[in-house]
Design an enzyme around this catalytic site. Structure first.
Site, PDB file in Angstrom:
ATOM      1  N   PRO A  37       0.807  -1.210   0.000  1.00 21.56           N
ATOM      2  CA  PRO A  37       0.000   0.000   0.000  1.00 21.56           C
ATOM      3  C   PRO A  37       0.845   1.267   0.000  1.00 21.56           C
ATOM      4  O   PRO A  37       1.595   1.526   0.934  1.00 21.56           O
ATOM      5  CB  PRO A  37      -0.818  -0.099   1.300  1.00 21.56           C
ATOM      6  CG  PRO A  37      -0.704  -1.524   1.718  1.00 21.56           C
ATOM      7  CD  PRO A  37       0.602  -1.997   1.206  1.00 21.56           C
ATOM      8  N   GLU A  38       0.746   2.016  -1.070  1.00 17.03           N
ATOM      9  CA  GLU A  38       1.265   3.373  -1.103  1.00 17.03           C
ATOM     10  C   GLU A  38       0.028   4.270  -1.203  1.00 17.03           C
ATOM     11  O   GLU A  38      -1.082   3.818  -0.984  1.00 17.03           O
ATOM     12  CB  GLU A  38       2.235   3.540  -2.282  1.00 17.03           C
ATOM     13  CG  GLU A  38       3.428   2.591  -2.159  1.00 17.03           C
ATOM     14  CD  GLU A  38       4.525   2.845  -3.186  1.00 17.03           C
ATOM     15  OE1 GLU A  38       4.629   3.969  -3.693  1.00 17.03           O
ATOM     16  OE2 GLU A  38       5.271   1.902  -3.470  1.00 17.03           O
TER      17      GLU A  38
END
Length: 289
Positions: A2-3
DNA sequence: CGTATCTCCTGCAAGC
DNA sequence: TGCTTGCAGGAGATAC
C-alpha cells in the site's frame, strides 16, 4: 504494497460502508501490530458513531464522536468490508463490527500496520499527533510544487529517489511510484538531490502527480498482497514502466532496465532514458508529448 | 540538522 | 523433499 493510491482506493471503497454507522464492537484476534493494540481499545470505540473518513499520507483517519481511529496498512495490510458470518482467515487481526451487520476486517500478514484509537479529533490529530504533524505536503494538492521540491533539496545531498520517499518532503511516494515517476521525468534515481535544477523538479512534481493519479484510476498496484475493500486487486501493475522489470526492455528505447540498491531499497531505471546527467527536455514522458 | 543504519514481520523463491 | 538463506518493504528509532 500500500502506497498512496492503494490507501486512497481503500478509503473510497470503505467510506460508503462506514460513514454514519455505529460501531457495535471491536474484536481483536491479534493485538501485536507495529504498535500493540491496548486492551481497553474495544470498550473505547464500542457504541460510537463514525462521523468521517479521510486520508493523510498513507494514514486513514476515522473520526468518531470521541477521538479517532488511526489506521496504517504498513506494507501488507488491507481493509475489507465483509458480511456477518464470513469466517476470518489467517492474519485477519481485527474486526470492526457495525450495528448494521457489516464488518470492517483488517488483514495484515507482516503486521507492519497500525490500528489505534487516539483521543484527538481528526482535525486536531492532523496538526498535533506525532505520526502526522511533521508530514510534508500531499502530492495531489496545490501546495506540492516543483518549487517546493527544489527549495527543500538545496541543503541536502541524498539520492533524489531517497529524497522524494522522505515523508517530510512529500508524502505517499513509496518505492514503486518513486521509481516510476523518476523514469517519466528522465531523472536517474541515484542523482544527488541538490544537483537537479528547478526545471527537473518541475518535471518530477508533474510525473509524481501523473503516476499517482493514473494508479488511483486503476485501483492501485497489486504485486502480491493488495486488495481493495471487496477483495479485488488493483490493475496498475500492468502499467509499470520500470519497477520490477530488471533485465527487460525499456518500453521507450529498448535498453535493458537496470536494478540497483539506493538507500537500502531496490531501484529500477533505464540507463538511456535516465542518464546521470541530462539535457533539459530529454525526459521520456515529455518526449512522448 | 542531515544521513545512514537498524528494526519490526511473514511469505515466497532460490539454492543446496 | 526439506532445509536454510535472502529478499521484499513503510517508516519510526537510533546513532553519529
Amino acid at each position: 504494497m500500500p502506497e498512496l493510491p492503494e490507501v486512497e482506493t481503500t478509503l473510497r471503497g470503505i467510506r460508503p460502508h462506514l460513514e454514519g454507522r455505529r460501531i457495535a464492537r471491536l474484536i481483536v484476534r491479534n493485538p501485536r501490530l507495529r504498535q500493540p493494540i491496548p486492551p481497553e481499545m474495544p470498550e473505547r470505540v464500542a457504541g460510537q458513531t463514525i462521523r468521517s473518513l479521510r486520508r493523510r499520507s498513507k494514514y486513514l483517519l476515522i473520526g468518531l464522536e470521541h477521538g479517532s481511529l488511526l489506521v496504517h496498512l504498513g506494507m501488507s495490510g488491507s481493509l475489507r468490508v465483509v458480511t456477518a458470518g464470513s469466517p476470518p482467515r489467517t492474519h485477519d487481526h481485527l474486526d470492526l463490527i457495525l450495528s448494521d451487520g457489516g464488518i470492517l476486517r483488517f488483514h495484515d500478514p507482516r503486521r507492519f500496520g497500525i490500528f489505534l484509537w487516539i483521543s484527538m479529533s481528526p482535525e486536531i490529530a492532523l496538526v498535533e499527533h506525532p505520526l502526522l504533524c511533521r508530514l510534508g505536503p500531499e502530492p495531489l494538492e496545490n501546495d506540492f510544487t516543483g518549487e517546493h521540491l527544489y527549495r527543500s533539496s538545496r541543503s541536502r545531498r541524498v539520492a533524489v529517489k531517497s529524497f522524494i520517499m522522505d515523508s517530510a518532503v512529500v508524502v505517499g511516494v513509496g518505492n514503486i511510484y518513486a521509481s516510476e515517476s523518476l523514469f517519466l521525468a528522465g531523472l536517474h534515481p541515484a542523482r544527488a538531490c541538490n544537483r537537479i535544477d528547478q526545471g527537473g523538479y518541475e518535471r518530477l512534481a508533474e510525473t509524481i502527480r501523473l503516476v499517482l493519479r493514473a494508479s488511483i484510476e486503476q485501483g492501485g498496484t497489486t504485486l502480491r498482497d493488495f486488495v481493495n475493500e471487496s477483495g479485488a486487486p488493483g490493475y496498475f501493475a500492468q502499467s509499470l514502466r520500470v519497477y520490477g522489470r530488471a533485465g527487460e526492455s525499456c518500453r521507450i528505447c529498448g535498453t535493458l532496465i537496470r536494478q540497483q540498491k539506493i538507500g537500502q531499497r531496490s531501484s529500477f531505471h533505464c540507463p538511456h532514458c535516465q542518464p546521470q546527467a541530462i539535457d533539459a527536455g530529454s525526459a521520456a514522458f515529455f518526449d512522448e508529448e
